[in-house]
Write an enzyme that holds these catalytic residues in place. Structure first.
Site, PDB file in Angstrom:
ATOM      1  N   ARG A  99      -5.593  28.978  -5.879  1.00 54.16           N
ATOM      2  CA  ARG A  99      -5.016  30.138  -6.573  1.00 54.16           C
ATOM      3  C   ARG A  99      -3.922  29.747  -7.579  1.00 54.16           C
ATOM      4  O   ARG A  99      -2.927  30.447  -7.722  1.00 54.16           O
ATOM      5  CB  ARG A  99      -4.458  31.160  -5.572  1.00 54.16           C
ATOM      6  CG  ARG A  99      -5.553  31.766  -4.700  1.00 54.16           C
ATOM      7  CD  ARG A  99      -5.009  32.824  -3.796  1.00 54.16           C
ATOM      8  NE  ARG A  99      -4.134  32.272  -2.781  1.00 54.16           N
ATOM      9  CZ  ARG A  99      -4.541  31.857  -1.595  1.00 54.16           C
ATOM     10  NH1 ARG A  99      -5.798  31.933  -1.256  1.00 54.16           N
ATOM     11  NH2 ARG A  99      -3.679  31.356  -0.739  1.00 54.16           N
ATOM     12  N   LEU A 102      -6.420  26.154 -11.116  1.00 51.56           N
ATOM     13  CA  LEU A 102      -6.970  24.798 -11.223  1.00 51.56           C
ATOM     14  C   LEU A 102      -8.430  24.732 -10.755  1.00 51.56           C
ATOM     15  O   LEU A 102      -8.933  23.664 -10.406  1.00 51.56           O
ATOM     16  CB  LEU A 102      -6.097  23.805 -10.447  1.00 51.56           C
ATOM     17  CG  LEU A 102      -4.657  23.686 -10.961  1.00 51.56           C
ATOM     18  CD1 LEU A 102      -3.884  22.653 -10.142  1.00 51.56           C
ATOM     19  CD2 LEU A 102      -4.607  23.312 -12.444  1.00 51.56           C
ATOM     20  N   SER A 105     -11.878  27.652  -6.703  1.00 51.76           N
ATOM     21  CA  SER A 105     -13.057  28.386  -6.224  1.00 51.76           C
ATOM     22  C   SER A 105     -14.334  27.787  -6.807  1.00 51.76           C
ATOM     23  O   SER A 105     -15.344  27.662  -6.111  1.00 51.76           O
ATOM     24  CB  SER A 105     -12.942  29.884  -6.530  1.00 51.76           C
ATOM     25  OG  SER A 105     -13.044  30.134  -7.911  1.00 51.76           O
ATOM     26  N   ALA A 107     -14.705  24.655  -7.665  1.00 55.35           N
ATOM     27  CA  ALA A 107     -14.902  23.373  -6.983  1.00 55.35           C
ATOM     28  C   ALA A 107     -15.599  23.606  -5.641  1.00 55.35           C
ATOM     29  O   ALA A 107     -16.550  22.900  -5.280  1.00 55.35           O
ATOM     30  CB  ALA A 107     -13.563  22.659  -6.778  1.00 55.35           C
ATOM     31  N   ASP A 145     -15.436  27.103 -15.559  1.00 58.64           N
ATOM     32  CA  ASP A 145     -14.910  26.434 -14.359  1.00 58.64           C
ATOM     33  C   ASP A 145     -16.029  25.712 -13.598  1.00 58.64           C
ATOM     34  O   ASP A 145     -15.849  24.572 -13.158  1.00 58.64           O
ATOM     35  CB  ASP A 145     -14.253  27.457 -13.421  1.00 58.64           C
ATOM     36  CG  ASP A 145     -12.886  27.901 -13.916  1.00 58.64           C
ATOM     37  OD1 ASP A 145     -12.627  27.791 -15.130  1.00 58.64           O
ATOM     38  OD2 ASP A 145     -12.080  28.370 -13.088  1.00 58.64           O
TER      39      ASP A 145
HETATM   40  O1  PMV Z   1      -5.503  30.518 -14.778  1.00 58.09           O
HETATM   41  P1  PMV Z   1      -6.957  30.725 -14.916  1.00 58.09           P
HETATM   42  O2  PMV Z   1      -7.792  29.531 -14.602  1.00 58.09           O
HETATM   43  O3  PMV Z   1      -7.435  31.989 -14.213  1.00 58.09           O
HETATM   44  O4  PMV Z   1      -7.228  30.887 -16.481  1.00 58.09           O
HETATM   45  C1  PMV Z   1      -7.419  32.063 -17.170  1.00 58.09           C
HETATM   46  C2  PMV Z   1      -7.789  31.744 -18.590  1.00 58.09           C
HETATM   47  C3  PMV Z   1      -7.701  32.943 -19.517  1.00 58.09           C
HETATM   48  O5  PMV Z   1      -8.030  32.466 -20.800  1.00 58.09           O
HETATM   49  C4  PMV Z   1      -6.311  33.511 -19.526  1.00 58.09           C
HETATM   50  C5  PMV Z   1      -8.667  34.032 -19.100  1.00 58.09           C
HETATM   51  C6  PMV Z   1     -10.122  33.721 -19.306  1.00 58.09           C
HETATM   52  O6  PMV Z   1     -10.946  34.463 -18.727  1.00 58.09           O
HETATM   53  O7  PMV Z   1     -10.472  32.811 -20.064  1.00 58.09           O
END
Ligand code: PMV
Length: 304
Positions: A99, A102, A105, A107, A145
């Site tokens: 959370r 990084l 989830s 991974a 991701d």
């Molecule tokens: O912190 P994270 O991994 O949830 O990154 C969000 C990245 C944003 O550009 C702020 C939102 C998105 O959906 O790309």
């Protein structure tokens, strides 16, 4: 049957967060600190699958009635199994905080897909199965991701397009410093949107500038020009502040990282919590030592 062992990368957004929501490019990097999953048969094959990841305080039974989002996400991935999905104990070890933006989830779901498909599975199949789980967490995930978790390295990404691998001209010395402050990605995206709607003629050029910082950053990464990349980190942090997604704590951490020898520093991911990303200079130890209580992760990212 599941395979005995599988792993996946974590991820960090190097440049381009928030602007990527509006169709501008972003760059992300895989982190070796992801997750390792090990699966052992339980004494009775009819028993539900268990999942324990002590580092993330996870200790779950995966059965159809569960309303835990992690259990539901894992069951979506395990639905790609040919046989019945019972009778296994899955244990995970991770050096990644959960959370914190990084990619924990992704991974988890990528490693789980590899327990199902085995070590020779193609990246596309693994990503597709992971996305079935990611939808439980994120509604309509971009897919970045899962892709980074599956293949690592450095990727350029534009919404709705397949990601492209970037070849770093020199390894990127990244220091990731968790703020320990929780944040909601949805709230942060909404803050940015509200500023854009309030002052479109001022804020739209900020998004465009972030997109330009990404293109210049990719050029710097490909040519091993870490000094320019560091300057772009500092510029990006200022632009993200203009989008109202930084915080006094992250601004202080960025200043402390620069004072401790970083070439540049910026928030990464949604902001207002989560992590700071610093590009280390010649003495990464001095940089990590400046944040003793926050347990920084240091990684040198090369081509995948
Ligand atoms: O912190 P994270 O991994 O949830 O990154 C969000 C990245 C944003 O550009 C702020 C939102 C998105 O959906 O790309």
């Amino acid at each position: 049957p599941l395979h005995p062992r599988a792993e996946a990368h974590g991820k960090v957004i190097v440049l381009g967060e928030h602007a990527v929501v509006y169709g501008y490019p972003a760059v992300a990097a895989g982190l070796p600190q992801g997750i390792v999953l090990e699966a052992r048969p339980r004494p009775d094959p009819r028993l539900p699958i268990t999942l324990t990841v002590p580092a993330w305080d996870l200790d779950l039974e995966l059965h159809a009635g569960s309303d835990h989002p992690v259990a539901r996400a894992c069951l979506e991935v395990l639905a790609h199994c040919d046989g019945p999905v019972t009778g296994w104990a899955i244990h995970g070890t991770s050096a990644l905080p959960s959370r914190a933006g990084l990619g924990s989830s992704a991974a988890l779901t990528v490693a789980l897909a590899r327990l199902v498909f085995g070590p020779d599975a193609g990246v596309d199949d693994v990503v597709a199965a992971s996305l079935a789980g990611e939808r439980v967490f994120h509604g309509e995930p971009s897919g970045l991701d899962s892709r980074v978790a599956a293949q690592g390295g450095v990727l350029r990404y534009v919404r709705g397009e397949p990601p492209r691998s970037i070849n770093p001209g020199a390894p990127l010395p990244l220091c990731i410093i968790p703020s320990g402050i929780p944040r909601s990605t949805a709230d942060q995206v909404a803050r940015c949107r509200s500023r854009l709607e309030h002052l479109p003629s001022v804020v739209r050029p900020v998004l465009i500038a972030i997109g330009q910082a990404v293109e210049s950053g990719i050029h710097a990464i490909e040519h091993g020009d870490l000094d320019t990349l560091g300057v772009l980190f500092d510029v990006a942090h200022g632009l993200l502040g203009a989008l109202d997604v930084s915080s006094p704590a992250l601004d202080r951490m960025a200043a402390d990282a620069r004072a401790a020898g970083a070439r540049g520093a910026k928030l990464t991911g949604a902001g207002c919590g989560g992590c700071l990303l610093a590009l280390a200079g010649d003495a990464p130890d001095r940089l990590t030592a400046a944040f003793p209580s926050l347990r920084p992760l240091f990684v040198e990212v090369a081509a995948s």
